[in-house]
Enzyme design. Structure first.
Site, short mmCIF file in Angstrom:
data_model
loop_
_atom_site.label_atom_id
_atom_site.label_comp_id
_atom_site.label_asym_id
_atom_site.label_seq_id
_atom_site.Cartn_x
_atom_site.Cartn_y
_atom_site.Cartn_z
N LYS A 78 52.68 40.09 3.60
CA LYS A 78 54.11 40.22 4.29
C LYS A 78 54.58 41.06 2.66
O LYS A 78 54.63 40.32 1.63
CB LYS A 78 55.18 38.67 4.44
CG LYS A 78 55.67 39.37 5.43
CD LYS A 78 55.55 39.97 6.63
CE LYS A 78 55.73 38.99 7.87
NZ LYS A 78 56.04 40.02 9.24
N TYR A 180 64.50 43.11 23.62
CA TYR A 180 65.05 44.36 24.99
C TYR A 180 63.50 44.36 26.05
O TYR A 180 64.14 44.55 27.18
CB TYR A 180 65.26 45.42 24.61
CG TYR A 180 66.76 46.32 25.59
CD1 TYR A 180 67.98 45.98 25.76
CD2 TYR A 180 65.99 47.24 26.93
CE1 TYR A 180 68.67 45.92 26.84
CE2 TYR A 180 66.60 47.16 27.64
CZ TYR A 180 68.09 47.30 28.29
OH TYR A 180 68.97 47.34 28.88
#
Ligand code: NAD
Length: 339
Positions: A78, A180
Site C-alpha cells: 500500500k 455510486y
C-alpha cells in the site's frame, strides 16, 4: 511503528520526500508471501505523518489477506502520498511517485485508490512499468462495485433467507466510485436506497437518478434498514457505532471497517451479519491483478463471480462454529499466508 510492523508482520516501509515536486510518500510492503506486492496508492490528507505510515502498514496487511483469499499470486502493498493544502503540479507529483515505485524494482506494483485516478496512474507510468489501473487498463471501481453487489446478495441470502433484493432497504454511506456504482446495481435490482455523502452533489444525483432517499451523514448508520453498506472510510464499525446500528447485516466496500476484531464479536452478539471487507471488496484487486497479468476479460468475470460463493462459505463456517465471519475469514487468510 516497528511494533505495528511486527504485529501486522509487515516487512518493509519505504519513505520518500522530493522537495522539487512536494512529494511525501510511503510504501508499505507486507511481503507475507514471497511474491511481488500489489496495492493501491492513496492521496489523502492525514492529521500527522505517523497516522499516514500506520494507514499504509495496516492496509498492506489487509491487501495480503485479500489477495490470498481471492487466490491471486500477489502479496500486499500500500502506498500513501500525503496530500498538502495545495500542489503546484499534480502530474509532476505522480511522476515523482513513479520514480519512487521504480526504485523498488518490481517489489511493489501500484494502482488507484482513494484520492487517485487513472490519469494519475498515467503520470506514474511515465516513470515506471510497475503500475496498473492507468487510463488504458481501466478504473477497478466498477469491478469492486459488482463484487460488493454479489456479496450483498449472498449476505441477504444468509441473513434474511432470500437473495431477491426487491424492496430490500440498503443504506449506502458514500457515493463515490464504488458506492455510486453499487447504488446503480441495487436500484436496478429493485432495492430501496437510503444514501449519504459529504458531497451534496453526489447525493442529489442519486436522488434524481436512482430515487434514493437522502439521509444526514451522521444519521445514516443508525437509520433502520436491512443492510448497511459502508462505502466511504475505514473504522466506521466501533464499539460505540455498532451498539447503535439498526440493520440486519453490514456489507460494503470500505477497507478496514472494523476498529478492532472484537467489534466483529459485538456485531455477532447483536445478530448483525458482517461481510468481511477484504472478501466482499476484492473485485477491484481481482481486476487490477488479472489486468496486470494480461488475463482475458472472461477470466476477470469468472473470478468476480466467486466472491458471492466465497462469502456464502464463510457465513456457513461462521454459523457452524459460532464465530464471527470476520474471525473465520482472518483464520482462513492467516492459514493461506503463514501456513
Ligand atoms: P471515493 O473517494 O471515490 O468515494 C468515497 C465517497 O465517500 C466520496 O464521494 C466522499 O465524498 C464520501 N465520503 C467521505 N467521507 C464520508 C462520510 N464520513 N460520510 C459519507 N460520505 C463520505 O472512494 P471509492 O473508490 O468509492 O472507495 C470507497 C471505499 O471503498 C474506500 O474505503 C476504499 O478504500 C474502498 N475500496 C475501494 C476500491 C475501489 O476499487 N475503488 C476497492 C476496494 C476497497
Amino acid at each position: 511503528m516497528l511494533a505495528l510492523m511486527q504485529r501486522t508482520r509487515v516487512e518493509k516501509v519505504h519513505l520518500m520526500v522530493d522537495p522539487p515536486t512536494g512529494l511525501r510518500a510511503i510504501i508499505a510492503i507486507h511481503g507475507g508471501r514471497a511474491l511481488p506486492a500489489l496495492g493501491g496508492c492513496r492521496y489523502l490528507a492525514y492529521p500527522d505523518d505517523d497516522s499516514a505510515v500506520a494507514d499504509a502498514i495496516r492496509l498492506s496487511e489487509v491487501m495480503t489477506f485479500k489477495a490470498a483469499l481471492a487466490g491471486l499470486p500477489f502479496s500486499g502493498g500500500k502506498a500513501v502520498i500525503l496530500r498538502g493544502p495545495h500542489v503546484e503540479d499534480r502530474a509532476r507529483l505522480f511522476e515523482a511517485f513513479g520514480r519512487f515505485v521504480d526504485s523498488l524494482q518490481g517489489g511493489y506494483i501500484t494502482a488507484v485508490d482513494s484520492g487517485t485516478s487513472t490519469t494519475d496512474m498515467d503520470c506514474v507510468a511515465q516513470a515506471t512499468r510497475y503500475v496498473t489501473s492507468t487510463t488504458a487498463a481501466g478504473d477497478p471501481s466498477a469491478h469492486t462495485a459488482l463484487g460488493v453487489f454479489a456479496g450483498i446478495r449472498s449476505t441477504a441470502m444468509a441473513r434474511l433467507g432470500s437473495d431477491n433484493l426487491e424492496g430490500l432497504r440498503v443504506a449506502i454511506q458514500g457515493l463515490g466510485h464504488v458506492g455510486y456504482g453499487l447504488a446503480e446495481h441495487l436500484h436496478a435490482a429493485g432495492a430501496e436506497l437510503l444514501v449519504c455523502d459529504t458531497d451534496p452533489g453526489r447525493v442529489q444525483l442519486a436522488v434524481e437518478q436512482l430515487t434514493a432517499r437522502p439521509v444526514a451523514a451522521d444519521a445514516l448508520p443508525t437509520t433502520p434498514c436491512d443492510i448497511f453498506a459502508p462505502c466511504a472510510q475505514g473504522g466506521v464499525l466501533s464499539a460505540k457505532t455498532v451498539a447503535q446500528l439498526r440493520c440486519a447485516a453490514v456489507a460494503g466496500s470500505a477497507n478496514a471497517q472494523l476498529a478492532s476484531l472484537e467489534v466483529a464479536d459485538q456485531l455477532e452478539a447483536r445478530g448483525i451479519l458482517y461481510a468481511p471487507d477484504y472478501v466482499i471488496n476484492a473485485g477491484g484487486l481481482i481486476q487490477v491483478a488479472l489486468q496486470y497479468g494480461h488475463a482475458e476479460p472472461v477470466a476477470i468475470t469468472q473470478q468476480l463471480s466467486q466472491i458471492g460463493q466465497r462469502l456464502t462459505g464463510i457465513f456457513a463456517q461462521a454459523q457452524a462454529t459460532h464465530r464471527s465471519p470476520a474471525r473465520v475469514a482472518q483464520a482462513m487468510a492467516e492459514r493461506l499466508v503463514y501456513g
